[in-house]
Design an enzyme around this catalytic site. Structure first.
Site, mmCIF file in Angstrom:
data_model
loop_
_atom_site.group_PDB
_atom_site.id
_atom_site.type_symbol
_atom_site.label_atom_id
_atom_site.label_comp_id
_atom_site.label_asym_id
_atom_site.label_seq_id
_atom_site.Cartn_x
_atom_site.Cartn_y
_atom_site.Cartn_z
ATOM 1 N N HIS A 44 36.000 42.282 46.922
ATOM 2 C CA HIS A 44 35.737 43.677 47.263
ATOM 3 C C HIS A 44 34.719 43.754 48.406
ATOM 4 O O HIS A 44 34.043 42.787 48.736
ATOM 5 C CB HIS A 44 35.239 44.480 46.047
ATOM 6 C CG HIS A 44 33.891 44.084 45.520
ATOM 7 N ND1 HIS A 44 33.276 44.745 44.483
ATOM 8 C CD2 HIS A 44 33.025 43.106 45.881
ATOM 9 C CE1 HIS A 44 32.100 44.195 44.233
ATOM 10 N NE2 HIS A 44 31.920 43.201 45.058
ATOM 11 N N CYS B 268 26.638 42.989 49.919
ATOM 12 C CA CYS B 268 27.935 43.457 49.399
ATOM 13 C C CYS B 268 28.623 44.419 50.362
ATOM 14 O O CYS B 268 29.756 44.817 50.147
ATOM 15 C CB CYS B 268 27.755 44.116 48.033
ATOM 16 S SG CYS B 268 27.270 42.925 46.784
ATOM 17 N N HIS C 112 33.859 39.878 49.824
ATOM 18 C CA HIS C 112 33.460 38.655 49.113
ATOM 19 C C HIS C 112 34.059 38.732 47.718
ATOM 20 O O HIS C 112 34.469 39.803 47.261
ATOM 21 C CB HIS C 112 31.932 38.562 49.039
ATOM 22 C CG HIS C 112 31.336 39.728 48.336
ATOM 23 N ND1 HIS C 112 31.084 40.920 48.967
ATOM 24 C CD2 HIS C 112 31.006 39.913 47.036
ATOM 25 C CE1 HIS C 112 30.609 41.784 48.091
ATOM 26 N NE2 HIS C 112 30.552 41.202 46.911
ATOM 27 N N HIS D 59 34.333 37.727 43.388
ATOM 28 C CA HIS D 59 33.613 37.492 42.139
ATOM 29 C C HIS D 59 34.584 36.939 41.101
ATOM 30 O O HIS D 59 35.768 37.264 41.124
ATOM 31 C CB HIS D 59 33.034 38.793 41.570
ATOM 32 C CG HIS D 59 31.942 39.377 42.402
ATOM 33 N ND1 HIS D 59 30.660 38.877 42.408
ATOM 34 C CD2 HIS D 59 31.941 40.433 43.263
ATOM 35 C CE1 HIS D 59 29.920 39.608 43.221
ATOM 36 N NE2 HIS D 59 30.667 40.551 43.769
ATOM 37 N N ASP E 292 43.763 40.444 39.302
ATOM 38 C CA ASP E 292 43.520 39.013 39.523
ATOM 39 C C ASP E 292 44.025 38.559 40.896
ATOM 40 O O ASP E 292 45.187 38.795 41.252
ATOM 41 C CB ASP E 292 44.196 38.194 38.418
ATOM 42 C CG ASP E 292 43.702 36.750 38.419
ATOM 43 O OD1 ASP E 292 42.537 36.509 38.762
ATOM 44 O OD2 ASP E 292 44.508 35.857 38.080
ATOM 45 N N HIS E 293 43.141 37.928 41.655
ATOM 46 C CA HIS E 293 43.430 37.442 43.005
ATOM 47 C C HIS E 293 43.849 38.570 43.945
ATOM 48 O O HIS E 293 44.685 38.375 44.835
ATOM 49 C CB HIS E 293 44.458 36.300 42.975
ATOM 50 C CG HIS E 293 43.863 35.025 42.451
ATOM 51 N ND1 HIS E 293 43.610 34.834 41.113
ATOM 52 C CD2 HIS E 293 43.435 33.918 43.081
ATOM 53 C CE1 HIS E 293 43.046 33.646 40.946
ATOM 54 N NE2 HIS E 293 42.934 33.064 42.124
ATOM 55 N N GLU F 72 29.947 40.975 36.397
ATOM 56 C CA GLU F 72 30.260 40.707 37.793
ATOM 57 C C GLU F 72 29.624 39.396 38.254
ATOM 58 O O GLU F 72 30.243 38.604 38.962
ATOM 59 C CB GLU F 72 29.730 41.879 38.635
ATOM 60 C CG GLU F 72 29.959 41.756 40.126
ATOM 61 C CD GLU F 72 29.318 42.911 40.870
ATOM 62 O OE1 GLU F 72 28.217 43.338 40.486
ATOM 63 O OE2 GLU F 72 29.928 43.383 41.848
HETATM 64 NI NI NI Z 1 30.197 42.027 45.075
#
Ligand code: NI
Length: 139
Positions: free
Chosen positions: A14, A33, A39, A41, A79-80, A128
């Site tokens: 995100h 962020c 980036h 998580h 996911d992904h 997160e």
């Molecule tokens: Ni983040």
């Protein structure tokens, strides 16, 4: 009432950027962020179910059934994925983990009662990072 918590994992990326604020304000609020290219998580999702223990099965809810439901309603959509681009919920919503938790709860809620009967959705937690955990409870 008994509470059962099941843990799931998914990885997604995100970028935190609000169109309602200037670039400077975004940078100040979100820090790293807000980096333009995003980036990732490794999120940990915990789903808590509350209900009576079924006399025949000895369970609050069938774990396999819960797993299949969470996979279908949530995991496969995130996911992904790049949440800003791939997940329609975030077209006009900043993909903070506060908002992600709300979206996950909404998705779990959609078909819940017809799938799980007397067992209710009690809490949703999304971790997160090792330092950030978001929780919706008393649902
Ligand atoms: Ni983040």
């Amino acid at each position: 009432m008994t509470r059962l918590t099941r843990r799931y994992k998914f990885s997604a990326s995100h970028r935190l950027h609000s169109a309602a604020m200037s670039d400077e304000e975004n940078s100040e609020l979100y820090g790293k962020c807000n980096n333009p290219f995003g980036h990732g998580h490794n999120y940990v999702l915990e789903v808590t179910v509350r209900g009576p223990v079924n006399a025949e099965s000895g369970r609050v809810v069938g774990i396999g059934k819960l797993d299949a439901y969470v996979e279908r309603e949530v995991i496969r959509h995130f996911d992904h994925k790049d949440m800003n681009r791939d997940v329609p919920d975030f077209v006009d919503l900043v993909p903070t983990t506060e908002n992600l938790s709300v979206i996950v709860e909404k998705r779990l809620r959609r078909d819940w009662s017809s799938s799980f009967g007397t067992a209710s959705l009690d809490a949703v937690r999304v971790q997160e990072t090792k330092r950030n955990l978001f929780e919706l409870r008393d649902l």
